[in-house]
Design a protein around this motif. Sequence first.
Motif, short mmCIF file in Angstrom:
data_model
loop_
_atom_site.label_atom_id
_atom_site.label_comp_id
_atom_site.label_asym_id
_atom_site.label_seq_id
_atom_site.Cartn_x
_atom_site.Cartn_y
_atom_site.Cartn_z
N LYS A 93 -4.23 15.31 1.26
CA LYS A 93 -5.01 15.31 0.16
C LYS A 93 -5.45 16.83 -0.28
CE LYS A 93 -7.65 11.41 2.15
NZ LYS A 93 -7.49 10.41 1.06
N SER A 94 -6.02 16.79 -1.33
CA SER A 94 -6.61 18.18 -1.87
C SER A 94 -7.81 18.31 -1.18
CB SER A 94 -6.49 18.02 -3.47
OG SER A 94 -7.56 16.94 -3.90
N LEU A 95 -8.16 19.56 -1.55
CA LEU A 95 -9.53 20.21 -0.91
C LEU A 95 -10.68 19.11 -1.40
CD1 LEU A 95 -11.36 21.84 0.90
CD2 LEU A 95 -11.30 23.43 -1.08
N LYS A 96 -10.72 18.89 -2.60
CA LYS A 96 -11.61 17.90 -3.28
C LYS A 96 -11.72 16.70 -2.52
CE LYS A 96 -13.29 16.46 -7.89
NZ LYS A 96 -13.03 16.40 -9.33
N GLU A 97 -10.48 16.05 -2.64
CA GLU A 97 -10.36 14.75 -1.94
C GLU A 97 -10.77 14.64 -0.62
OE1 GLU A 97 -6.62 12.59 -4.02
OE2 GLU A 97 -6.10 14.34 -3.00
N TRP A 98 -10.63 15.69 0.09
CA TRP A 98 -10.87 15.84 1.76
C TRP A 98 -12.50 15.84 1.88
CZ3 TRP A 98 -8.73 13.90 5.77
CH2 TRP A 98 -7.57 13.97 5.85
N ASN A 99 -12.99 16.57 1.07
CA ASN A 99 -14.53 16.73 1.17
C ASN A 99 -15.16 15.52 0.73
OD1 ASN A 99 -14.54 19.50 2.13
ND2 ASN A 99 -14.50 20.34 -0.08
N ALA A 100 -14.45 14.78 -0.32
CA ALA A 100 -15.04 13.50 -0.76
C ALA A 100 -14.75 12.47 0.49
CB ALA A 100 -14.30 12.94 -1.97
N GLN A 101 -13.78 12.42 1.09
CA GLN A 101 -13.46 11.60 2.34
C GLN A 101 -14.47 11.74 3.33
OE1 GLN A 101 -10.54 8.99 3.07
NE2 GLN A 101 -12.31 8.65 3.85
N TYR A 102 -14.76 13.15 3.95
CA TYR A 102 -15.75 13.17 4.95
C TYR A 102 -17.06 13.07 4.38
CZ TYR A 102 -12.56 15.75 8.16
OH TYR A 102 -11.42 15.80 8.78
N ASP A 103 -17.36 12.96 3.06
CA ASP A 103 -18.85 12.78 2.56
C ASP A 103 -19.02 11.16 2.72
OD1 ASP A 103 -20.28 11.89 -0.13
OD2 ASP A 103 -21.11 13.65 0.70
N THR A 104 -17.93 10.38 2.53
CA THR A 104 -17.87 9.02 2.67
C THR A 104 -18.10 8.31 4.09
OG1 THR A 104 -16.36 8.54 0.85
CG2 THR A 104 -16.67 6.83 2.13
N TRP A 105 -17.30 9.18 5.13
CA TRP A 105 -17.51 8.92 6.53
C TRP A 105 -19.04 9.07 6.94
CZ3 TRP A 105 -12.27 11.46 7.67
CH2 TRP A 105 -11.20 10.74 7.35
N ILE A 106 -19.51 10.29 6.41
CA ILE A 106 -20.65 10.77 6.89
C ILE A 106 -22.06 10.02 6.50
CG2 ILE A 106 -22.37 12.78 6.93
CD1 ILE A 106 -19.77 14.65 6.94
N HIS A 107 -22.02 9.69 5.23
CA HIS A 107 -22.84 9.02 4.54
C HIS A 107 -23.06 7.60 4.54
CE1 HIS A 107 -24.96 12.42 3.20
NE2 HIS A 107 -23.85 12.87 2.83
#
Length: 639
Positions: free
Chosen positions: A437-451
């Motif tokens: 994934k792109s950096l933006k996508e990875w950050n969104a992925q981690y955001d989903t897992w965390i929240h």
Amino acid sequence: MKNSIAERIADFLKNHPPFCSLSLVDLIAISKESQVLHLEKKEVLFNINDQPHSFFYIVKDGAVALSVIYDTEKVLIDECDEGDIVGLRPFFAKDAYLMTAEASEESLLYAIPIAVFKPYIFENSEVSSFLLESFASNTRNPYDKENKGKLISESVSYNEREDTIQYFKPISYSANPITANKMDSVKSIAETMTRRKIGSVIIQENQLPIGIITDKDLRSKIATGLFTIESSAEQIMSVPVVTVKANGSVAETQLMMLQHNIGHLCVTSDGSSESEIIGIISEHDVVVAQANNPGVLVKQTKRAEGAHELKVVRENLTKLIKNALDENIPIAHLCQIVGEINKAITSRAIELSIMKMGEEPPVPFAWLNIGSQGRKEQLLLTDQDNALVFEDVVEERYDAIKKYFLQLANNVTNILNVVGYEFCPADMMASNPLWCKSLKEWNAQYDTWIHSPGEKGVLMCSIFFDYDFVYGKKELVEAITSAIFKNVSNNQIFFAYLGSDALKSPPPLGFFRQFLVERDGEHKDTFDVKSRGLMPLIDAARLLSLNQEITGVNNTLVRFKELAVLEPQNTAIYEACSEAFSVLLKFRTQEGFANDSGGRYLDLNKLTKLDKVKLKNAFHPISDVQEILRTRFQLTYFT
């Protein structure tokens, strides 16, 4: 005219071994060729990976600190002061220094040329014995009973409790060597050497060695025309044969070869030429004996031209791990070494894959190892887990760029599969579009897992929160780390979910301290050391490290070490957890090697009573650290 500097050097040397074994005349001769070296405080004499100097050094005044890099930190191993020797590595190995030598205060050293001193090693048995005893006893001065130190520490591989002397290990030899008679023709011997693909033939008489013919003899005596190919072996053989016992060390073997300027040693029953031939040692055997040295493995990795060469490196790494376990090398040190070599193998696989692609990556990217590889805890050859992040790009370029990186990742994972790291059954690999994934996508992925953790999110957190940068642009990984810690800060729901998951596996002992074993299935009546022992500690260390915002540390042992510093009130518990993890990981690794498996399931019937006690003792800290989780994250109603 007198050389006052040489006299002062000799006057100092005569009071320190091994120089005290030499005559004053010899000391003066050595001192005339020596140099005086002044080091300011913090000035470096040599660094890790520097090529060996043509000098070795003895400390006259001051002190020289020897250090290694351990988990990105500089660790002091030893400090050499007056009379101590530094930098003897060139006597025993041609590769780079394994430690850094740095003046810990203003210091004066005498630099003694290797080439000048080397003859005295072979001519003086006391000097030779000193060096060999030093390596054998792992001291810089075996005659100093009060403060032996850690001799020539830059010549060994460091671990936390005891240094391993790579070059004092027994060397293997080739048994039943090819022999010939003294009247055999050189032609027939050369044909035998060619057919058998060997570099030497021992000439014998009544099973006793009387000479040797090597490739060198054929080049220097036959190819030059000094003798004809029809000459007898007796005419061109090298004599006398240098003989050794079967139990010689790598260091002794190298010294003998250096002393006699030869590449082969004949092994006999009692080490003399008057006893039966039983084997032969070649320079190649010396190289092989050092092949599982970590520094050598990294060199081989960087030079590898394909997957099969990398596979040889990984096979030698497996040998290194087995030897280290036999010698009780601490698991913490072993994890660090293996983790770095695994990274080097992956890095080379990426470089080879980029070359195969025929074009450079279109944008910066980073490759991450995740899971046990990310924690540097993969001692067995288990499956691969990895991910890829690439720089954000405009929408019009996205598909083409992702296509490139998926192809690159596919090439890399295929190479790693050939090396021995099997494809992940759950497809947790960078070749899967979900994990490229792109950096933006990875950050969104981690955001989903965390929240929105949920059951699946918690599972992903247990894998993808343990990542280690391997190759590419490190800033991309640092950006992900920064975003993760920003999102988890004071996130009580997230910590509650992770904490609840970490408590799913209580200490694996039932009533009367009986092991909780598998009740059915393929592994019935065995003990699952991974899920019941290792994972509770891994999960606890990860959760507490996230809570304490510990960055740049993923290894479970090191996480507990960091936690012990940050929380003095819990130091004893975290140190016990670290020790317990070491014990359990060692059990798993030994089980894996013994049965060529993942080592997850232990047959308790095959364990000794002492082993069972060790296992049970390793479970106590699980209860203690899980109690910390319950209290800190208020998990009473979640568990």
